[in-house]
Scaffold this motif. Structure first.
Motif, mmCIF file in Angstrom:
data_model
loop_
_atom_site.group_PDB
_atom_site.id
_atom_site.type_symbol
_atom_site.label_atom_id
_atom_site.label_comp_id
_atom_site.label_asym_id
_atom_site.label_seq_id
_atom_site.Cartn_x
_atom_site.Cartn_y
_atom_site.Cartn_z
ATOM 1 N N GLY A 1 23.525 34.582 43.940
ATOM 2 C CA GLY A 1 23.394 34.532 42.326
ATOM 3 C C GLY A 1 23.670 33.074 41.616
ATOM 4 N N ARG A 2 24.551 32.304 42.382
ATOM 5 C CA ARG A 2 24.711 30.803 41.917
ATOM 6 C C ARG A 2 23.626 30.279 42.264
ATOM 7 N N MET A 3 22.967 30.448 43.645
ATOM 8 C CA MET A 3 21.781 29.630 43.874
ATOM 9 C C MET A 3 20.677 29.888 43.001
ATOM 10 N N ALA A 4 20.454 31.194 42.603
ATOM 11 C CA ALA A 4 19.554 31.427 41.676
ATOM 12 C C ALA A 4 19.490 30.723 40.275
ATOM 13 N N ASP A 5 20.664 30.437 39.932
ATOM 14 C CA ASP A 5 21.039 29.602 38.698
ATOM 15 C C ASP A 5 20.455 28.087 38.762
ATOM 16 N N ASP B 1 17.861 27.580 41.375
ATOM 17 C CA ASP B 1 16.141 27.988 41.486
ATOM 18 C C ASP B 1 16.104 29.484 41.418
ATOM 19 N N GLY B 2 15.490 30.116 40.655
ATOM 20 C CA GLY B 2 15.064 31.586 40.246
ATOM 21 C C GLY B 2 14.620 32.381 41.458
ATOM 22 N N GLN B 3 14.112 31.831 42.456
ATOM 23 C CA GLN B 3 13.457 32.356 43.584
ATOM 24 C C GLN B 3 14.562 33.268 44.369
ATOM 25 N N TYR B 4 15.699 32.550 44.578
ATOM 26 C CA TYR B 4 16.906 33.081 45.237
ATOM 27 C C TYR B 4 17.430 34.129 44.780
ATOM 28 N N GLY B 5 17.198 34.558 43.464
ATOM 29 C CA GLY B 5 17.413 35.908 42.939
ATOM 30 C C GLY B 5 16.481 36.745 42.973
ATOM 31 N N GLU B 6 15.374 36.581 43.366
ATOM 32 C CA GLU B 6 14.254 37.609 43.193
ATOM 33 C C GLU B 6 13.661 37.865 44.747
ATOM 34 N N ARG B 7 13.863 37.022 45.640
ATOM 35 C CA ARG B 7 13.150 37.176 46.768
ATOM 36 C C ARG B 7 14.040 37.322 48.038
ATOM 37 N N TYR B 8 15.391 36.916 48.008
ATOM 38 C CA TYR B 8 16.331 36.998 48.884
ATOM 39 C C TYR B 8 17.334 37.765 48.757
ATOM 40 N N SER B 9 17.968 38.262 49.947
ATOM 41 C CA SER B 9 19.078 39.386 49.942
ATOM 42 C C SER B 9 20.415 38.745 50.911
ATOM 43 N N HIS B 10 21.280 39.455 50.888
ATOM 44 C CA HIS B 10 22.560 38.817 51.808
ATOM 45 C C HIS B 10 22.243 38.811 53.113
ATOM 46 N N SER B 11 21.107 39.612 53.691
ATOM 47 C CA SER B 11 20.854 39.399 55.164
ATOM 48 C C SER B 11 20.006 37.876 55.338
ATOM 49 N N THR B 12 19.851 37.390 54.116
ATOM 50 C CA THR B 12 19.302 35.828 54.479
ATOM 51 C C THR B 12 20.402 34.942 54.723
ATOM 52 N N VAL B 13 21.372 35.191 53.896
ATOM 53 C CA VAL B 13 22.532 34.378 53.879
ATOM 54 C C VAL B 13 23.415 34.670 55.397
ATOM 55 N N SER B 14 22.979 35.724 55.759
ATOM 56 C CA SER B 14 23.597 36.292 57.187
ATOM 57 C C SER B 14 23.047 35.510 58.354
ATOM 58 N N ARG B 15 21.792 35.357 57.982
ATOM 59 C CA ARG B 15 21.112 34.430 58.924
ATOM 60 C C ARG B 15 21.341 33.106 59.119
ATOM 61 N N TRP B 16 21.805 32.224 57.803
ATOM 62 C CA TRP B 16 22.085 31.056 57.679
ATOM 63 C C TRP B 16 23.307 30.814 58.499
ATOM 64 N N GLU B 17 24.269 31.831 58.232
ATOM 65 C CA GLU B 17 25.473 31.608 58.598
ATOM 66 C C GLU B 17 25.791 32.045 60.048
ATOM 67 N N GLY C 1 24.163 23.127 47.989
ATOM 68 C CA GLY C 1 25.365 22.233 47.596
ATOM 69 C C GLY C 1 25.359 22.115 46.098
ATOM 70 N N LYS C 2 24.469 22.298 45.152
ATOM 71 C CA LYS C 2 24.398 22.281 43.822
ATOM 72 C C LYS C 2 25.310 23.593 43.155
ATOM 73 N N ALA C 3 24.824 24.738 43.874
ATOM 74 C CA ALA C 3 25.392 26.011 43.625
ATOM 75 C C ALA C 3 26.755 25.783 43.567
ATOM 76 N N LEU C 4 27.272 25.300 44.902
ATOM 77 C CA LEU C 4 28.805 25.232 45.110
ATOM 78 C C LEU C 4 29.499 23.875 44.600
ATOM 79 N N GLU C 5 28.721 23.302 43.895
ATOM 80 C CA GLU C 5 29.223 21.956 43.355
ATOM 81 C C GLU C 5 29.826 21.008 44.343
#
Length: 486
Positions: free
Chosen positions: A42-46, A48-64, A79-83
């Motif tokens: 949600g913060r990354m969607a703020d 870049d809007g594509q993160y709120g439309e095209r991705y889910s928590h499974s994407t974050v799981s794959r990163w982590e 980095g911008k989303a987490l300041e």
């Protein structure tokens, strides 16, 4: 080329752990700590809007988990989303090994080498760090060949050496005519020690649940043989074959049967593990995947034992196999890439496990004491589902009345050995796994890589990669009020 792929995997694992640490240490303006994976998107969607439309928590799981390596643009949005400061963002990008030309070079190398490292469907901006998720046909053939060779290595290393020791030792004892009860007990103890030591040493090298599953199952299958020196009968009725009664041969054959059952169950465990944590099982939830992996091999073993063993073994496995299944389901869920438990969840799970161990210890101790003080009528080992036989007490050297006393004492030995192994070894490993997951020093959730994985893959190191101290201080300090206000 293999070293380059390995380097990308390790970098993806390092970046994934650091991204997870940043997410969990994020400070909200109201003082709360941490973000869920959905909140991060949600913060990354703020940004870049594509993160709120095209991705889910499974994407974050794959990163982590290190399954995918985020691109430079994705890390910048993170980095911008987490300041994060520009130094921290550049640190993530440097740690990932990304510069202006590397992405194109990596993809060109992957195409030219026929590698299966391709982008995950629905997430075209990420690079796959591990091999085997979506491979071309040639990659599938290589993976199949590697899986087959890995299965052969597993069978040879876990069955051949112990099998040769069992066969050679049993033949030597039979040839020398050494049939004393203490010699038979010593022989079984040596074989069980050899299998367990070999398995636990391999666990230290690769931290593989399959090894723990294999040795645990072999031990629990073999404990009924502890009463064999007392009653001179094995739980499979092999002593009734030819002139085997009164010789070490039935014990030898019974140990080989247990080794074969544990070996097949270990292969099933590894195959199901890879299948459930691949794309084929991605739709199931973590407990469902874990149940498929742990329970099917145990059900196979129990069905085999019901057919070829006596009623005493049924009773024994009916008690211990469900406990073993619950423990391995918990261990698998802790390693699931879709599961990111919070500290309070792990603390609750740790106390629940400790409480369960205490309760089960009390119940098990009471059951053993009851069995010792008030023996009940135990089933005679004179049949299984395949056939029945008459017990020749004259050949065995004791009367039918003595049989119940010897069975009673043997059951106490079986119960004590199972009790100690389940509580100390199995329960202790579960507690350590929970503690290490909470402290961040244990195996992190990741795409499963085992001895059967395709060429170029490797085991995840048992200790997390060290990250430069430049990126660490932010994880352990509160966000300044000025940053919150901004």
């Amino acid at each position: 080329m293999g070293l380059e792929r390995e380097d990308r995997r390790l970098r993806a694992a390092q970046v994934g752990m650091l991204m997870r640490a940043y997410r969990e240490s994020f400070s909200h303006p109201d003082g709360r700590k941490g973000l869920t994976q959905e909140e991060l998107l949600g913060r990354m969607a703020d940004v870049d809007g594509q993160y709120g439309e095209r991705y889910s928590h499974s994407t974050v799981s794959r990163w982590e988990s290190g399954a995918t390596r985020p691109t430079r643009q994705r890390l910048a949005a993170f980095g911008k989303a987490l300041e994060l400061s520009s130094v921290e963002v550049e640190g993530l990008i440097t740690l990932a090994g990304l510069d202006g030309h590397e992405r194109a070079g990596d993809l060109q190398q992957a195409v030219s080498s026929g590698s299966s490292s391709v982008a995950v469907a629905g997430d075209p901006g990420d690079e796959l760090a591990n091999v085997g998720v979506a491979a071309p046909p040639a990659g599938d053939r290589l993976a199949t060949s590697s899986n087959l060779s890995g299965a052969i290595r597993f069978c040879l290393s876990r069955f051949l050496l112990p099998g040769l020791c069992v066969a050679g030792g049993g033949y030597a004892l039979s040839s020398l005519g050494w049939t004393a009860d203490w010699i038979l007990t010593f022989f079984m103890a040596v074989v069980m020690w050899l299998v367990l030591t070999q398995g636990f040493l391999r666990m230290r090298k690769g931290d593989q649940l399959r090894e723990f599953f294999f040795v645990s199952l072999f031990f629990l299958l073999s404990t009924p043989l502890l009463q064999m020196p007392l009653i001179r009968m094995d739980n499979y009725g092999l002593y009734t074959i030819a002139d085997f009664a009164g010789t070490p041969i039935p014990c030898l054959l019974a140990l080989m049967v247990n080794l074969a059952l544990a070996l097949v169950a270990g292969l099933m465990f590894d195959f199901l593990w890879k299948w459930q944590y691949s794309k084929a099982g991605s739709e199931r939830k973590a407990p469902q995947r874990a149940a498929w992996v742990a329970l099917l091999p145990l059900a196979f073993v129990y069905c085999c034992v019901m057919v070829i063993s006596n009623v005493g073994s049924w009773i024994h496995l009916t008690v211990v196999l469900p406990v073993l299944g619950v423990v391995f389901i918990t261990l698998l869920v802790l390693r699931d890439p879709a599961v990111t438990p919070k500290e309070r969840d792990l603390r609750f799970l740790l106390w629940a496990v400790v409480t369960a161990i205490i309760v089960l210890s009390a119940l098990g101790g009471a059951g053993i004491l009851t069995l010792y003080l008030a023996p009940s009528s135990l089933p005679q080992p004179d049949h299984n589902l395949l056939y029945s036989w008459d017990i020749d007490f004259a050949a065995l050297g004791y009367s039918q009345d003595e049989l119940m006393e010897r069975l009673h004492l043997g059951f106490i030995w079986i119960a004590l050995s199972n009790f100690v192994y389940i509580v100390v070894v199995v329960g202790g490993n579960l507690i350590v796994a929970i503690y290490r997951r909470g402290s961040g020093t244990g195996p992190q959730p990741a795409v499963v890589i085992s001895e059967f994985s395709p060429p170029g893959s490797s085991e995840r190191p048992s200790q997390p990669p060290q990250v430069k101290s430049l990126f660490i201080p932010r994880l352990f300090r509160s966000r300044p009020d000025s940053a919150r206000a901004a």
